[in-house]
Design an enzyme around this catalytic site. Structure first.
Site, PDB file in Angstrom:
ATOM      1  N   TYR A  55       0.904  -0.974  -0.046  1.00  0.00           N
ATOM      2  CA  TYR A  55      -0.033  -0.038   0.208  1.00  0.00           C
ATOM      3  C   TYR A  55       0.821   1.366   0.081  1.00  0.00           C
ATOM      4  O   TYR A  55       0.230   2.412  -0.242  1.00  0.00           O
ATOM      5  CB  TYR A  55      -0.811  -0.150   1.221  1.00  0.00           C
ATOM      6  CG  TYR A  55      -2.005  -1.021   1.303  1.00  0.00           C
ATOM      7  CD1 TYR A  55      -2.049  -1.920   0.319  1.00  0.00           C
ATOM      8  CD2 TYR A  55      -2.674  -1.114   2.343  1.00  0.00           C
ATOM      9  CE1 TYR A  55      -3.105  -3.068   0.352  1.00  0.00           C
ATOM     10  CE2 TYR A  55      -3.557  -2.253   2.524  1.00  0.00           C
ATOM     11  CZ  TYR A  55      -3.897  -3.257   1.562  1.00  0.00           C
ATOM     12  OH  TYR A  55      -4.709  -4.020   1.929  1.00  0.00           O
ATOM     13  N   TYR A 272     -11.600   7.649   3.859  1.00  0.00           N
ATOM     14  CA  TYR A 272     -10.871   8.550   4.397  1.00  0.00           C
ATOM     15  C   TYR A 272     -11.401   9.784   4.692  1.00  0.00           C
ATOM     16  O   TYR A 272     -11.116  11.059   4.851  1.00  0.00           O
ATOM     17  CB  TYR A 272      -9.739   8.816   3.224  1.00  0.00           C
ATOM     18  CG  TYR A 272      -8.763   7.972   3.110  1.00  0.00           C
ATOM     19  CD1 TYR A 272      -8.435   6.931   3.947  1.00  0.00           C
ATOM     20  CD2 TYR A 272      -7.324   8.410   2.531  1.00  0.00           C
ATOM     21  CE1 TYR A 272      -7.262   5.893   3.900  1.00  0.00           C
ATOM     22  CE2 TYR A 272      -6.105   7.667   2.393  1.00  0.00           C
ATOM     23  CZ  TYR A 272      -6.079   6.353   3.029  1.00  0.00           C
ATOM     24  OH  TYR A 272      -5.010   5.568   3.291  1.00  0.00           O
TER      25      TYR A 272
END
Length: 323
Positions: A55, A272
């Site tokens: 990631y 997010y």
């Protein structure tokens, strides 16, 4: 222990919080967003944070965790952190160095869980998806049982409290479970799982072996090309989920998350967005009836968002089998 901190006992005796925060974001999202999001998640009541070497955000995620420890919000032992071994480090001699590299990026002494991220091996090196001059992926041939033995050594060394796998089908799980001299069973198998792809057979298999199923893309998926088909159905727009959300005065995302918890699946919620991060911890504040659970079961249509078909070909490619 607050309600946001419900855990499941793993087969090695450790405990995993049943609600986790996923940190993967498409490449164009600035890495600084991971730092802010993980801080917000910990403030909102998430104790389980999921990331991976591939990631490319472990420095930011580690910084967020350490800053929330430093300001007294949480103790290290109250955070359950997962990292994952990428496919270019499956060779047994590369496993511990890969974990040590993640720990260095995180600036943590140990991870709570270390997973084999994907069962197909690629050639070692800095490239996460190494290709030849014709754009063909350079696969490697590694015995995953040998990789697993190296994972066991990481647990014995205290670098990982627990070890598990991700994206394994039942055949690959059996291969590890039937390995001569197996020291530790995988504690979990982290796979794509949501109402359109509910993994019933794999879930039943994992339960029968005392392996926890952990759901990623539990809210559907990011729409990042080329990984996800932009024409695939949008889970959170499903009329059944939307009707249940209205009835419970919750969001469709919360219905999808609650569904997993009630079937014994540990669920990762990736967002997010500050408002949605705070909303997602409300999953412990309501319950679905057995009729509602059945209605969500009925949505299954075997839609896999993340086929990872660029890795198809080698025998360890996991998604050709039924489950």
């Amino acid at each position: 222990m607050d309600s946001k901190y419900q855990c499941v006992k793993l087969n090695d005796g450790h405990f995993m919080p049943v609600l986790g925060f996923g940190t993967y974001a498409p490449a164009e999202v600035p890495k600084s967003k991971a730092l802010e999001a993980v801080k917000l998640a910990i403030e909102a009541g998430f104790h389980h944070i999921d990331s991976a070497h591939v990631y490319n955000n472990e420095e930011q995620v580690g910084l967020a965790i350490r800053s929330k420890i430093a300001d007294g919000s949480v103790k290290r032992e109250d955070i359950f952190y997962t990292s994952k071994l990428w496919s270019n480090s499956h060779r047994p001699e590369l496993v511990r160095p890969a974990l040590e590299r993640s720990l260095k990026n995180l600036q943590l002494d140990y991870v709570d869980l270390y997973l084999i991220h994907f069962p197909v091996s690629v050639k070692p090196g800095e490239e996460v998806i190494p290709k030849d001059e014709n754009g063909k992926i350079l696969f490697d041939t590694v015995d995953l049982c040998a990789t697993w033995e190296a994972m066991e050594k990481c647990k014995d060394a205290g670098l990982a409290k627990s070890i598990g796998v991700s994206n394994f089908n039942h055949r690959l799980l059996e291969m590890i479970l039937n390995k001569p001299g197996l020291k530790y069973k995988p504690v979990c198998n982290q796979v794509e799982c949501h109402p359109y792809f509910n993994q019933r057979k794999l879930l039943d298999f994992c339960k029968s072996k005392d392996i926890v199923l952990v759901a990623y893309s539990a809210l559907g998926s990011h729409r990042e090309e080329p990984w996800v088909d932009p024409n695939s159905p949008v889970l959170l727009e499903d009329p059944v989920l939307c009707a249940l959300a209205k009835k419970h005065k919750r969001t469709p995302a919360l219905i999808a998350l609650r569904y997993q918890l009630q079937r014994g699946v540990v669920v990762l919620a990736k967002s997010y967005n500050e408002q949605r991060i705070r909303q997602n911890v409300q999953v412990f504040e309501f319950q679905l009836t057995s009729e509602e659970m059945k209605a969500i079961d009925g949505l299954n249509r075997n839609v896999r968002y993340l086929t990872l078909d660029i890795f198809a070909g080698p025998p360890n490619y996991p998604f050709s089998d039924e489950y």
